[in-house]
Design a protein around this motif. Structure first.
Motif, PDB file in Angstrom:
ATOM      1  N   ALA A 329      46.401  45.481  10.818  1.00  0.00           N
ATOM      2  CA  ALA A 329      47.264  46.663  10.856  1.00  0.00           C
ATOM      3  C   ALA A 329      46.441  47.938  10.973  1.00  0.00           C
ATOM      4  N   ILE A 330      46.902  48.869  11.805  1.00  0.00           N
ATOM      5  CA  ILE A 330      46.271  50.185  11.953  1.00  0.00           C
ATOM      6  C   ILE A 330      47.170  51.199  11.256  1.00  0.00           C
ATOM      7  N   PRO A 331      46.751  51.738  10.115  1.00  0.00           N
ATOM      8  CA  PRO A 331      47.616  52.670   9.384  1.00  0.00           C
ATOM      9  C   PRO A 331      47.766  53.994  10.123  1.00  0.00           C
ATOM     10  N   ASP A 332      48.898  54.619   9.898  1.00  0.00           N
ATOM     11  CA  ASP A 332      49.147  55.922  10.498  1.00  0.00           C
ATOM     12  C   ASP A 332      48.213  56.969   9.877  1.00  0.00           C
ATOM     13  N   SER A 333      47.931  58.013  10.632  1.00  0.00           N
ATOM     14  CA  SER A 333      47.070  59.095  10.145  1.00  0.00           C
ATOM     15  C   SER A 333      47.766  59.868   9.021  1.00  0.00           C
ATOM     16  N   PRO A 334      47.068  60.300   7.965  1.00  0.00           N
ATOM     17  CA  PRO A 334      45.634  60.062   7.770  1.00  0.00           C
ATOM     18  C   PRO A 334      45.395  58.666   7.209  1.00  0.00           C
ATOM     19  N   GLY A 335      44.540  57.904   7.857  1.00  0.00           N
ATOM     20  CA  GLY A 335      44.265  56.541   7.417  1.00  0.00           C
ATOM     21  C   GLY A 335      42.876  56.129   7.839  1.00  0.00           C
ATOM     22  N   ALA A 336      42.336  55.166   7.139  1.00  0.00           N
ATOM     23  CA  ALA A 336      40.982  54.709   7.426  1.00  0.00           C
ATOM     24  C   ALA A 336      40.946  53.898   8.714  1.00  0.00           C
ATOM     25  N   ALA A 337      39.774  53.865   9.328  1.00  0.00           N
ATOM     26  CA  ALA A 337      39.552  52.997  10.474  1.00  0.00           C
ATOM     27  C   ALA A 337      39.587  51.544  10.012  1.00  0.00           C
ATOM     28  N   HIS A 363      50.543  49.335  19.928  1.00  0.00           N
ATOM     29  CA  HIS A 363      50.699  50.627  19.264  1.00  0.00           C
ATOM     30  C   HIS A 363      51.717  51.445  20.034  1.00  0.00           C
ATOM     31  N   THR A 364      52.491  52.228  19.339  1.00  0.00           N
ATOM     32  CA  THR A 364      53.579  52.970  19.980  1.00  0.00           C
ATOM     33  C   THR A 364      53.142  54.294  20.601  1.00  0.00           C
ATOM     34  N   TYR A 365      51.874  54.685  20.445  1.00  0.00           N
ATOM     35  CA  TYR A 365      51.402  55.936  21.048  1.00  0.00           C
ATOM     36  C   TYR A 365      49.883  55.850  21.130  1.00  0.00           C
ATOM     37  N   LYS A 366      49.394  55.310  22.257  1.00  0.00           N
ATOM     38  CA  LYS A 366      47.956  55.037  22.310  1.00  0.00           C
ATOM     39  C   LYS A 366      47.113  56.314  22.395  1.00  0.00           C
ATOM     40  N   GLY A 367      47.758  57.452  22.688  1.00  0.00           N
ATOM     41  CA  GLY A 367      47.029  58.713  22.675  1.00  0.00           C
ATOM     42  C   GLY A 367      46.575  59.129  21.284  1.00  0.00           C
ATOM     43  N   ASP A 368      47.048  58.418  20.252  1.00  0.00           N
ATOM     44  CA  ASP A 368      46.601  58.689  18.879  1.00  0.00           C
ATOM     45  C   ASP A 368      45.303  57.965  18.522  1.00  0.00           C
ATOM     46  N   LEU A 369      44.876  57.029  19.354  1.00  0.00           N
ATOM     47  CA  LEU A 369      43.852  56.070  18.943  1.00  0.00           C
ATOM     48  C   LEU A 369      42.449  56.402  19.444  1.00  0.00           C
ATOM     49  N   VAL A 370      41.485  56.120  18.584  1.00  0.00           N
ATOM     50  CA  VAL A 370      40.081  56.061  18.975  1.00  0.00           C
ATOM     51  C   VAL A 370      39.624  54.628  18.729  1.00  0.00           C
ATOM     52  N   VAL A 371      39.044  54.010  19.746  1.00  0.00           N
ATOM     53  CA  VAL A 371      38.643  52.602  19.657  1.00  0.00           C
ATOM     54  C   VAL A 371      37.181  52.480  20.050  1.00  0.00           C
ATOM     55  N   ASP A 372      36.404  51.797  19.224  1.00  0.00           N
ATOM     56  CA  ASP A 372      34.971  51.630  19.453  1.00  0.00           C
ATOM     57  C   ASP A 372      34.575  50.169  19.317  1.00  0.00           C
ATOM     58  N   LEU A 373      33.534  49.799  20.041  1.00  0.00           N
ATOM     59  CA  LEU A 373      32.841  48.533  19.829  1.00  0.00           C
ATOM     60  C   LEU A 373      31.606  48.824  18.991  1.00  0.00           C
ATOM     61  N   ILE A 374      31.416  48.068  17.913  1.00  0.00           N
ATOM     62  CA  ILE A 374      30.264  48.269  17.042  1.00  0.00           C
ATOM     63  C   ILE A 374      29.376  47.035  17.108  1.00  0.00           C
ATOM     64  N   ALA A 375      28.127  47.240  17.507  1.00  0.00           N
ATOM     65  CA  ALA A 375      27.163  46.150  17.635  1.00  0.00           C
ATOM     66  C   ALA A 375      26.689  45.702  16.255  1.00  0.00           C
ATOM     67  N   PRO A 376      26.047  44.549  16.175  1.00  0.00           N
ATOM     68  CA  PRO A 376      25.576  44.051  14.874  1.00  0.00           C
ATOM     69  C   PRO A 376      24.652  45.015  14.135  1.00  0.00           C
ATOM     70  N   ASP A 417      43.744  55.527  13.907  1.00  0.00           N
ATOM     71  CA  ASP A 417      44.836  56.402  14.315  1.00  0.00           C
ATOM     72  C   ASP A 417      44.564  57.778  13.710  1.00  0.00           C
ATOM     73  N   ILE A 418      44.402  58.796  14.560  1.00  0.00           N
ATOM     74  CA  ILE A 418      44.042  60.118  14.035  1.00  0.00           C
ATOM     75  C   ILE A 418      45.117  61.174  14.286  1.00  0.00           C
ATOM     76  N   ALA A 419      46.358  60.713  14.519  1.00  0.00           N
ATOM     77  CA  ALA A 419      47.504  61.623  14.600  1.00  0.00           C
ATOM     78  C   ALA A 419      48.691  60.929  13.966  1.00  0.00           C
ATOM     79  N   SER A 420      49.616  61.693  13.470  1.00  0.00           N
ATOM     80  CA  SER A 420      50.699  61.116  12.667  1.00  0.00           C
ATOM     81  C   SER A 420      51.864  60.627  13.517  1.00  0.00           C
ATOM     82  N   ALA A 421      52.686  59.794  12.885  1.00  0.00           N
ATOM     83  CA  ALA A 421      54.025  59.397  13.356  1.00  0.00           C
ATOM     84  C   ALA A 421      54.093  58.063  14.078  1.00  0.00           C
ATOM     85  N   ASP A 422      52.974  57.425  14.424  1.00  0.00           N
ATOM     86  CA  ASP A 422      53.037  56.154  15.132  1.00  0.00           C
ATOM     87  C   ASP A 422      52.090  55.149  14.485  1.00  0.00           C
ATOM     88  N   THR A 423      52.443  53.885  14.585  1.00  0.00           N
ATOM     89  CA  THR A 423      51.637  52.827  13.980  1.00  0.00           C
ATOM     90  C   THR A 423      51.483  51.666  14.948  1.00  0.00           C
TER      91      THR A 423
END
Length: 434
Positions: A329-337, A363-376, A417-423
């Motif tokens: 689950a990706i919590p709505d903003s403000p929420g942890a990554a 997700h109902t509003y992908k413009g709210d999202l930041v997505v990263d790949l993190i290497a080992p 998620d770094i903007a409110s109202a969508d999850t």
């Protein structure tokens, strides 16, 4: 094929004006070496027709807008697509005081900014079951979509399929879909392919004269099997492609003829008789016996050829695949990554310069999202940074130059998620090592 020729003329003239203002975005053919389309089973297409015929018989003899046979047809097609992994949605609209339905089906993957869409109207007239008009197009598009799933096809462009309601009343369903598609989303549709009446009993082989790349794709297929074609004129602007063309989307399609009489020259070219292409057009005799199997087979294969050609080239990835399909689950903003982790093992040396990163986020509003790949080792590779506006979901494969990273270890997909109202939630995360 709709009833009103006057509406058709208006749609055609509007297309010229709106297309000129909007500027059509040309469809592009697949590069050399594109994956060849598989043969479409005409037996499967005919089985879909049989099922649609049974639905009509069990619901007052037709599948028309506002009648129970139409809704049952939508439910039938949706169940087939849901079972093989399509993301489907039913769009409701109201016309003449009754509820109508469109069915939209998206095949996961491919570039969401490059959409190739295929469609057909699913409704019949009230006078009959509508097996040629337009069970034929609906069944063939359904089998093409199911073949995409069975073959594991992974095109570079995104594939979408549509079945339209109330076409016979003036392209109502497809107009509703297009008119409610945001301008930014319209611009992503690089080609719409329409299939209305492709199994006429006294068939011709007609190709829409619209987008030149789509037109040539169909002509190339038929030339390859030794079947001459003609430009479609009888139904030009009278089917659902007009709804797309009117807003500047490149269109094309196939047709085997309706009430117009086949000329002697056309009889010499295609066989048959100098009578109507479909003597049962909009009549109660448009039943299963009103289908020409050869035309249905040829056109079904032509549909697949166009879908595979226009959607680009790709085959299922080879090499080692590491995947995590657990929902996070990706919590709505403000929420942890949040993160989804895959543990890579058994790969020698460093990761490749073309590491394939498969991301499936609902997700109902992908413009709210930041997505990263993190290497080992903790290195961060940004994949998505609040783009896409109000569009939903991120279903995309990214290519990352990870050659400086040791391959083995815990790789993470991080989403915030770094903007409110969508999850939403991470639905899946996959790494493919060639």
């Amino acid at each position: 094929m709709k009833l009103s020729a006057r509406l058709a003329a208006l749609a055609g003239s509007s297309a010229l004006v709106i297309g000129a203002l909007a500027g059509a975005v040309p469809a592009t053919a697949a590069p050399a070496g594109a994956t060849a389309a598989p043969d479409i089973s005409v037996a499967n297409v005919k089985q879909h027709l049989t099922d649609l015929s049974t639905i009509a018989a069990n619901n007052g003899g037709n599948r028309a807008h506002g009648r129970p046979g139409y809704k049952a047809s939508i439910d039938f097609v949706k169940a087939k697509l849901d079972a093989v992994g399509f993301t489907t949605s039913v769009q409701q609209f109201t016309y003449n005081g009754t509820t109508g339905y469109n069915l939209i089906a998206d095949w996961p993957g491919g570039d969401p900014n490059q959409v190739i869409m295929s469609g057909a109207h699913l409704d019949s007239v009230t006078s009959g079951a509508g097996m040629n008009d337009n069970g034929s197009g609906s069944a063939a598009v359904l089998e093409a979509a199911l073949t995409v799933a069975r073959s594991g096809y992974q095109p570079s462009k995104h594939l979408r399929f549509g079945w339209w309601g109330a076409e016979e009343l003036g392209l109502v369903g497809s107009k509703y879909y297009v008119n409610n598609l945001p301008t930014a989303e319209r611009s992503k549709v690089k080609g719409y392919l329409n299939f209305d009446m492709i199994g006429s009993p006294n068939p011709g082989y007609f190709v829409y004269d619209d987008d030149p790349t789509i037109e040539q794709t169909f002509k190339t297929y038929f030339s390859g099997i030794g079947v001459p074609t003609e430009i479609e004129t009888e139904g030009d602007g009278r089917s659902d492609h007009a709804s797309f063309k009117n807003v500047g989307i490149p269109v094309g399609g196939l047709f085997t003829g309706a009430s117009r009489v086949k000329s002697s020259a056309q009889v010499s070219k295609w066989g048959g008789t100098a009578t109507a292409f479909d003597r049962c057009y909009h009549s109660s005799c448009d039943t299963l016996s009103n289908i020409n199997d050869t035309a249905l087979d040829r056109n079904s294969d032509a549909i697949a050829h166009a879908i595979w050609t226009l959607s680009g080239t790709s085959t299922p990835p080879t090499g080692k695949v590491f995947e995590n399909t657990a929902d996070v689950a990706i919590p709505d903003s403000p929420g942890a990554a949040v993160t989804s982790t895959v543990n890579v093992t058994g790969v020698t040396g460093n990761a490749p310069s073309n590491l394939s990163v498969g991301v499936d986020i609902v997700h109902t509003y992908k413009g709210d999202l930041v997505v990263d790949l993190i290497a080992p080792d903790g290195s961060v590779y940004n994949l998505h940074n609040r783009t896409g506006g109000s569009a939903d979901n991120i279903v995309q494969t990214y290519t990352v130059n990870a050659s400086s990273e040791v391959a083995n270890g815990a790789w993470k997909l991080r989403a915030q998620d770094i903007a409110s109202a969508d999850t939403g939630y991470i639905n899946g995360f996959k790494l493919t090592f060639p």
